[in-house]
Design an enzyme around this catalytic site. Sequence first.
Site, PDB file in Angstrom:
ATOM      1  CD  GLU A   1      15.874  65.154  19.531  1.00  0.00           C
ATOM      2  OE1 GLU A   1      15.485  64.974  20.688  1.00  0.00           O
ATOM      3  OE2 GLU A   1      16.712  66.022  19.236  1.00  0.00           O
TER       4      GLU A   1
ATOM      5  CB  CYS B   1      20.747  59.997  24.941  1.00  0.00           C
ATOM      6  SG  CYS B   1      20.086  61.085  23.679  1.00  0.00           S
TER       7      CYS B   1
ATOM      8  CG  HIS C   1      13.907  69.456  30.662  1.00  0.00           C
ATOM      9  ND1 HIS C   1      15.110  68.907  30.284  1.00  0.00           N
ATOM     10  CD2 HIS C   1      13.178  69.559  29.552  1.00  0.00           C
ATOM     11  CE1 HIS C   1      15.105  68.709  28.985  1.00  0.00           C
ATOM     12  NE2 HIS C   1      13.939  69.102  28.513  1.00  0.00           N
TER      13      HIS C   1
ATOM     14  CG  ASP D   1      11.982  66.092  21.790  1.00  0.00           C
ATOM     15  OD1 ASP D   1      10.911  66.607  22.147  1.00  0.00           O
ATOM     16  OD2 ASP D   1      13.090  66.574  22.063  1.00  0.00           O
TER      17      ASP D   1
HETATM   18  C1  PEP Z   1      15.063  63.393  23.946  1.00  0.00           C
HETATM   19  O1  PEP Z   1      14.295  64.092  23.289  1.00  0.00           O
HETATM   20  O2  PEP Z   1      14.865  62.189  24.194  1.00  0.00           O
HETATM   21  C2  PEP Z   1      16.300  63.986  24.506  1.00  0.00           C
HETATM   22  C3  PEP Z   1      17.230  63.238  25.058  1.00  0.00           C
HETATM   23  O3  PEP Z   1      16.432  65.341  24.458  1.00  0.00           O
HETATM   24  P1  PEP Z   1      15.719  66.354  25.487  1.00  0.00           P
HETATM   25  O4  PEP Z   1      15.011  65.533  26.522  1.00  0.00           O
HETATM   26  O5  PEP Z   1      16.767  67.228  26.058  1.00  0.00           O
HETATM   27  O6  PEP Z   1      14.793  67.069  24.568  1.00  0.00           O
HETATM   28 MG    MG Z   2      14.980  66.043  22.603  1.00  0.00          MG
END
Ligand code: PEP
Ligand code: MG
Length: 536
Positions: A426, A497, A187, A450
Amino acid sequence: MEVYSGKASFKGVAIGKIAEMQKAEAVVRRMHVEDVEAEIARYHAAKEQAQKEILELKEKAEKEVGEAQAEIFEVHAMFLDDFDDSVENIIREQSVNAEFAVAQTGDNTAEMLAAMDDNPYMQARQTDVKDVADRVIRDMNGGGGDSNKFTEHVILVADDLAPSETVQLDKAMVLAFVTREGSTNSHTAILARTMNIPALCQTPIPKEAAGKMGIVDGFTGQVFVDPDDPTLEKYMKMKEAEEEKAALLKELKGKESVTKSGRKVKLYANIGGIGDLNFVKENDAEGVGLFRSEFLYLQNSDFPTEDEQFKAYRTVAEMLAGKEVVVRTLDIGADKQIDYFNLDKEENPALGYRAIRICLTREDIFRTQLRALYRASAYGNIMIMFPMITSVWEVERAKEICTEVKAELTAQGIAFKDVPVGIMIETPAAVLIADELAELVDFFSIGTNDLTQYTCALDRQNQKLERFFNAHHPAVLRAIQMTIEAGHRHNTWVGICGELGADPELTETFVKMGIDELSMSPGSILPCRKIIRDMD
Ligand code: PEP
Ligand code: MG
């Protein structure tokens, strides 16, 4: 000059002073105490220290920015003087620790200020009162002062950064992130992309580098400490060239994201909160494709109330002025841990109790969020999205709860819109049952971070696995293709996304696959628009 090499997780060049991240304080917990008088004495000692710090800040501000600007610290001192009665009362009456009493007093005062509709100045002082409470709590825990509040732009170095820590950073002052651990999918990397600044991970930079001049090269993954003149000159030139390139891209602002043959793709932004809205505007996002609502929870020391959430969602909806805003419901767990949720330690957190699984188990939390979202829907173009779906029943149940929440709002005479509902794809399970899922929802958004982790059985946080990690794995690309086809068979639009959506090497592939929307860190939008506009 010393040079350290790591892994680049976002490109760019940064030049500035190196600062070491001071670890954020733990979330304040309510604890029972026996000796209340000793606790009150602890409070007074910390308060005295806080008073001294505020005075020093006032004097510093007077010198640097003038008397008028320094007045705010008098307001801080005034708030602190008013704390005594409430703090002592809470400690005595409830036999609780001083940290809790101070946090509670800060929150109560902030709420009182928030209600002062007829006095916008005092209303705006809510953050100041919380700042004062935080200062006293920090001083009770051995100080640390304003350790992560920088007075100049810095290259921020840390072992690693948890999402709960990055939310507290004064991001406007950060030029680049360099972490000793972490992975390019963490993150911190996502945050760097949102902020459009270079980031390196797995870089063995020593703590002694703090305070020295540094250069971060987000192309090669190098960081230079105390650079010599030729190196500095070379990077100054490179930075200039980068800025020129960015200026050229800015010319694409206001233009459509459309191929030469007329195929349009929606280019949306991923955001973590209101603080990212300026990046959305600056980079001309056509909407918000992923609002990671869990950041509202991460930046709080207790569950955000319905009203707090409502205000945040309403602000985003209003600021987007009619453009679509996809808000993902709480996606907590795994790498996003929050103390006050009191989640058990798990053997396999990524496969554990997280996201929709928590929401469907602790419905009270879910309902509060949904009420806030539906209330905010009256102010813009909100869409609701559920994360980590693996089964049809989860979507059916989540939708049932939405129906109940809407009925409740109708009964209360509260305005809302019947907004589109979508899910994240995901997990491989969701891909394989995408036809059934598509019948239930208005849109899909593929979370490739994910999806890659679960398809390839590769922990996205584990730096040892990067060698095995292939962002372009054919299985993931095939899963994306299958999802798009399934969605389109049922009139369900499909976006991406996850981070892969911003990968310039794949933009053409995704457009050819038929993707309807790509949602990404705001800084990637204009480069992506350029690729799309250059396509036949
Ligand atoms: C993903 O898993 O691609 C996603 C957009 O969610 P996060 O990265 O917040 O888990
Ligand atoms: Mg995710």
